[in-house]
Design a protein around this motif. Structure first.
Motif, PDB file in Angstrom:
ATOM      1  N   ALA A 125       0.827  -1.339   0.174  1.00 28.49           N
ATOM      2  CA  ALA A 125       0.013   0.045  -0.020  1.00 28.49           C
ATOM      3  C   ALA A 125       0.826   1.126   0.045  1.00 28.49           C
ATOM      4  O   ALA A 125       1.929   1.132   0.240  1.00 28.49           O
ATOM      5  CB  ALA A 125      -0.918   0.062   1.330  1.00 28.49           C
ATOM      6  N   ASN A 145      -4.083   1.576  -3.171  1.00 27.95           N
ATOM      7  CA  ASN A 145      -4.669   1.070  -1.996  1.00 27.95           C
ATOM      8  C   ASN A 145      -6.278   0.542  -2.258  1.00 27.95           C
ATOM      9  O   ASN A 145      -6.887  -0.189  -1.433  1.00 27.95           O
ATOM     10  CB  ASN A 145      -4.842   2.173  -0.813  1.00 27.95           C
ATOM     11  N   THR A 146      -6.866   1.275  -3.291  1.00 28.66           N
ATOM     12  CA  THR A 146      -8.430   0.847  -3.445  1.00 28.66           C
ATOM     13  C   THR A 146      -8.551   0.096  -4.554  1.00 28.66           C
ATOM     14  O   THR A 146      -9.122  -1.036  -4.401  1.00 28.66           O
ATOM     15  CB  THR A 146      -8.935   2.039  -3.598  1.00 28.66           C
ATOM     16  N   ALA A 149      -6.818  -3.262  -4.745  1.00 32.14           N
ATOM     17  CA  ALA A 149      -7.226  -4.305  -3.666  1.00 32.14           C
ATOM     18  C   ALA A 149      -8.622  -5.225  -4.485  1.00 32.14           C
ATOM     19  O   ALA A 149      -8.651  -6.193  -4.310  1.00 32.14           O
ATOM     20  CB  ALA A 149      -7.901  -3.461  -2.633  1.00 32.14           C
ATOM     21  N   LYS A 150      -9.531  -4.307  -5.293  1.00 30.65           N
ATOM     22  CA  LYS A 150     -10.493  -5.145  -6.015  1.00 30.65           C
ATOM     23  C   LYS A 150      -9.895  -5.871  -6.979  1.00 30.65           C
ATOM     24  O   LYS A 150     -10.490  -7.218  -7.093  1.00 30.65           O
ATOM     25  CB  LYS A 150     -11.314  -3.960  -6.447  1.00 30.65           C
ATOM     26  N   CYS A 166      -5.731  -8.848   4.662  1.00 31.39           N
ATOM     27  CA  CYS A 166      -5.369  -7.672   4.088  1.00 31.39           C
ATOM     28  C   CYS A 166      -5.335  -6.336   5.155  1.00 31.39           C
ATOM     29  O   CYS A 166      -6.147  -6.043   5.983  1.00 31.39           O
ATOM     30  CB  CYS A 166      -6.548  -7.245   3.070  1.00 31.39           C
ATOM     31  N   SER A 168      -5.474  -3.103   7.316  1.00 33.65           N
ATOM     32  CA  SER A 168      -5.867  -1.802   7.205  1.00 33.65           C
ATOM     33  C   SER A 168      -5.200  -0.652   8.274  1.00 33.65           C
ATOM     34  O   SER A 168      -4.057  -1.146   8.329  1.00 33.65           O
ATOM     35  CB  SER A 168      -7.491  -1.724   7.646  1.00 33.65           C
ATOM     36  N   SER A 182      -8.986   5.981   1.738  1.00 29.96           N
ATOM     37  CA  SER A 182      -8.777   4.903   0.519  1.00 29.96           C
ATOM     38  C   SER A 182      -8.650   3.723   1.173  1.00 29.96           C
ATOM     39  O   SER A 182      -9.182   2.705   0.708  1.00 29.96           O
ATOM     40  CB  SER A 182      -6.970   5.294   0.042  1.00 29.96           C
ATOM     41  N   LYS A 183      -8.291   3.341   2.670  1.00 29.50           N
ATOM     42  CA  LYS A 183      -8.020   2.197   3.405  1.00 29.50           C
ATOM     43  C   LYS A 183      -9.438   1.896   3.896  1.00 29.50           C
ATOM     44  O   LYS A 183     -10.016   0.640   3.921  1.00 29.50           O
ATOM     45  CB  LYS A 183      -7.347   2.425   4.484  1.00 29.50           C
ATOM     46  N   MET A 186     -11.016   0.468   0.844  1.00 31.54           N
ATOM     47  CA  MET A 186     -10.496  -1.012   0.711  1.00 31.54           C
ATOM     48  C   MET A 186     -11.357  -1.904   1.688  1.00 31.54           C
ATOM     49  O   MET A 186     -11.452  -3.183   1.456  1.00 31.54           O
ATOM     50  CB  MET A 186      -9.017  -1.039   0.993  1.00 31.54           C
TER      51      MET A 186
END
Ligand SMILES: NC(=O)c1ccc[n+]([C@@H]2O[C@H](COP(=O)([O-])OP(=O)(O)OC[C@H]3O[C@@H](n4cnc5c(N)ncnc54)[C@H](O)[C@@H]3O)[C@@H](O)[C@H]2O)c1
Length: 403
Positions: A125, A145-146, A149-150, A166, A168, A182-183, A186
Motif C-alpha cells: 500500500a 490502496n483501493t 485491492a479489488k 489484508c 488496514s 482510501s483504506k 478498501m
C-alpha cells in the motif's frame, strides 16, 4: 557500538518487555500450527515492515512454501538476508521472492503458476499521509490502496485461499485524510467479497521504527548528522514491528470472514514523537539541544564536532493536513467483541455492501480518476459522497513542506 533497536523499542517506546500478543499466540498454538504447518503461503508487500514481520511470525509454524511479492527489489534482498542471518527463522525449502507489482500481468501469471495458496496476506500500500499533496499523489494512492485491492480480490476469487488477510489502519475509522479514506474504501471492498472467501483485516496504530516513519527517519538523520525534528503534541499508540506481524497473523488465521481486529492497547502506553527523539538521544549518550527554527537546527548540526554530547532537535506543534489529534480503532456504529481474545478486540458487524454496488462505486471512482481536469477538492468531494463520515481536515500545509 552495537545498537539494539528492538531493546530500545521494548524499553522506551512500547514499555513492554514481552509481546502484548504472546498469550493469544500460546492459547491458539494448535490452531495456528494446524493452519500454517506444511501449507503454501503468498505474502504481497512482504518486503515492508509489517509484511516482513508477518513472515517472521509465520515461519515459526513451518509453512512448506513461501512466495513473497513486492515492488521493492532492494527490500526483498534485505528480507532474505535478514531471514537467513538469524537463528530464529527456518526458511522453507520453497522460498521465492519476486520484485513485481501485484497489479501486473506477471503477478497474474505467477499466481496461476504457483497457486492455489492456503494463505494469502496483502500488506502492499501507499501509507503516508504526506502523500496526499496534490491530485497526482492522491490518484496514485487511491489506485494502489483501493482500485488494486479489488483487482486482487477478483484474481483470488478464481483460486480462493483458505485465509485471505489484508491490513488496514486505525486511520480508516472515521477518516480525516485521503489515506484513511482510501483504506476505508478498501475495507468496503473486502467486506463485499467476504461472503465469497474468508477475509479478515486489522486496524492498528504506529509500528515503531517502521519503514519511512518519523522514528525510522531519526536513525537516518543520525547517520547523516542532521537535526531531529518531531511534533510534540501528537500522542500515539505504538506496537513493535514484531507485535505488528503477530497481530496480522492472529487476525489472518483466527478471524471469521468479515471481522476486523485491533489491539486492546491502554492509553497509558501512548507517547509523543518528540519523547521518542529525546529518549533515543539519551539512549545513545546525547543531550537534545532545543532549537527554535529549522535554520538554527541545520546550522547547529553543520557545526557539530565529532565529540559532541549535544544534538540539535526541533520540536513543534502539528499543523499539517489530515492529522488526527487522537486515535480510534472503531466507531460508535461498530459492534466489538472484547472477550474472544486477550489482546485483540474484534469488530463483528462490519457493513457488507453488495459486490454489484462496489462494482458501480469503483467504476465511478475510475471515471473520476480518468478525468484529466480533476483537482484535489473534486476528488475529496467524490470520496465524501461515498463515505459520509469522511471529515477531511485541510490546513493547506503538507508534511513535504517540513524538514
Ligand atoms: N507502519 C505503520 O505504522 C502502520 C500502522 C498501521 C497500518 N499500517 C498499514 O500497513 C501497511 C503496510 O505498512 P508498512 O509499514 O509495512 O509499509 P511498508 O511501506 O514498509 O510496506 C509496504 C510494502 O508494499 C510494497 N508495495 C506497495 N505497493 C505495491 C504494489 N502495487 N505491488 C507490490 N508491492 C507493493 C512496498 O514496496 C513496500 O515494501 C500499509 O497499508 C499501512 O497503511 C501501517
Amino acid at each position: 557500538m552495537i545498537f539494539d533497536i528492538n531493546r530500545f523499542i521494548n524499553e522506551k517506546v512500547t514499555g513492554r518487555e514481552k509481546s502484548f500478543f504472546e498469550k493469544d499466540l500460546e492459547n491458539n498454538k494448535q490452531e495456528l500450527e494446524r493452519e500454517i504447518t506444511n501449507k503454501k503461503v503468498l505474502v504481497i508487500g512482504g518486503a515492508g515492515t509489517i509484511g516482513g514481520s508477518f513472515i517472521k511470525a509465520l515461519l515459526h509454524y513451518n509453512p512448506a512454501t513461501l512466495v513473497v511479492v513486492d515492488i521493492n527489489e532492494n527490500g526483498l534482498t534485505e528480507l532474505t538476508r535478514d531471514l537467513r542471518s538469524s537463528d530464529d527463522f527456518k526458511v522453507p525449502s520453497t522460498y521465492l521472492t519476486y520484485p513485481v507489482n501485484f497489479k501486473s500481468n506477471v503477478f497474474r501469471k505467477l499466481l496461476r503458476a504457483h497457486g492455489p495458496f492456503d494463505i494469502v496476506a496483502n500488506f502492499a500500500a501507499h501509507k503516508h499521509v504526506r502523500s496526499e499533496k496534490d491530485i497526482f499523489s492522491i490518484e496514485a494512492m487511491l489506485e494502489n490502496n483501493t482500485l488494486n485491492a479489488k483487482y486482487l480480490l477478483d484474481l483470488l476469487n478464481e483460486q480462493k485461499p483458505k485465509h485471505f488477510f489484508c491490513v488496514s489502519t486505525d486511520k480508516a475509522a472515521n477518516p480525516v485524510n485521503i489515506m484513511g479514506a482510501s483504506k476505508k474504501l478498501m475495507e468496503d471492498v473486502i467486506m463485499a467479497y467476504s461472503t465469497e472467501m474468508k477475509i479478515t483485516t486489522a486496524r492498528f496504530a504506529n509500528v515503531a521504527f517502521s519503514n519511512g516513519s518519523l522514528p525510522a527517519g531519526f536513525i537516518e538523520r543520525l547517520f547523516k548528522r542532521q537535526p531531529l525534528s518531531a511534533p510534540s503534541d501528537v500522542k500515539r499508540y505504538f506496537v513493535s514491528p514484531k507485535e505488528s506481524g503477530q497481530i496480522c497473523l492472529l487476525a489472518c488465521i483466527l478471524g471469521k470472514s468479515g471481522e476486523v481486529f485491533f489491539p486492546k492497547l491502554d492509553e497509558s502506553n501512548m507517547t509523543t514523537f518528540s519523547q521518542i527523539a529525546t529518549d533515543l538521544l539519551h539512549w545513545l549518550g546525547f543531550e537534545p539541544e532545543l532549537c527554535s527554527s529549522e535554520d538554527e537546527a541545520r546550522e547547529k548540526a553543520a557545526a557539530m564536532k565529532d565529540n559532541t554530547k549535544s544534538y540539535p532537535v526541533i520540536y513543534f506543534a502539528s499543523d499539517t493536513s489530515g492529522e488526527k489529534s487522537f486515535e480510534e480503532f472503531y466507531t460508535e456504529h461498530e459492534q466489538v467483541d472484547f472477550n474472544r481474545l486477550e489482546s485483540l478486540g474484534i469488530i463483528t458487524n462490519m457493513e457488507r455492501k453488495r459486490p454489484e454496488l462496489i462494482g458501480r462505486l469503483f467504476a465511478d471512482l475510475q471515471r473520476t480518476l480518468d478525468n484529466d481536469a480533476n483537482d484535489k477538492a473534486t476528488l475529496v468531494a467524490v470520496l465524501k459522497d461515498y463515505l459520509p463520515n469522511f471529515q477531511h481536515i485541510e490546513t493547506g500545509k503538507s508534511l513535504d513542506q517540513k524538514m
